[in-house]
Design a protein around this motif. Structure first.
Motif, PDB file in Angstrom:
ATOM      1  N   ALA A  39       0.166  -0.966   0.335  1.00 64.29           N
ATOM      2  CA  ALA A  39       0.247   0.284   0.133  1.00 64.29           C
ATOM      3  C   ALA A  39       0.913   1.800  -0.244  1.00 64.29           C
ATOM      4  O   ALA A  39      -0.171   2.714  -0.231  1.00 64.29           O
ATOM      5  N   ASP A  40       2.381   1.278   0.199  1.00 58.87           N
ATOM      6  CA  ASP A  40       2.559   2.272   0.902  1.00 58.87           C
ATOM      7  C   ASP A  40       4.032   2.347  -0.814  1.00 58.87           C
ATOM      8  O   ASP A  40       4.605   3.081  -1.162  1.00 58.87           O
ATOM      9  N   GLY A  41       3.380   1.614  -1.451  1.00 62.04           N
ATOM     10  CA  GLY A  41       4.437   1.529  -2.802  1.00 62.04           C
ATOM     11  C   GLY A  41       5.596   0.936  -3.255  1.00 62.04           C
ATOM     12  O   GLY A  41       6.668   1.428  -4.025  1.00 62.04           O
TER      13      GLY A  41
END
Length: 81
Positions: A68-70
């Motif tokens: 989700a944080d890339g």
């Protein structure tokens, strides 16, 4: 051994190079019918070899999955759907 048989160890690049040469010959229109038939059969075998090599390479490809944080979180098998 059939004229259209393709050696199992023929690389993708060499098979593609041979296929391109066959296409040029056939497109020239200077090839007698019997030879054209033989060339077409060889070209078909080379095309199948190229497709096999590409499918094998595609099966080995993995895609990187992102969190989700890339940030990368690992790999997943490639899904060729």
């Amino acid at each position: 051994m059939d004229d259209s048989a393709v050696p199992a160890d023929l690389s993708f690049e060499e098979a593609l190079k041979q296929l391109e040469a066959i296409v040029r010959q056939l497109e020239s229109g200077d090839v007698p019918l019997d030879e054209s038939i033989t060339l077409y059969a060889r070209g078909d075998a080379l095309k199948r070899r190229c497709e096999e090599r590409l499918k094998a390479a595609q099966a080995r490809i993995e895609k990187i999955s992102l969190g989700a944080d890339g940030a990368p979180r690992g790999t997943e098998p490639f899904n060729a759907s």
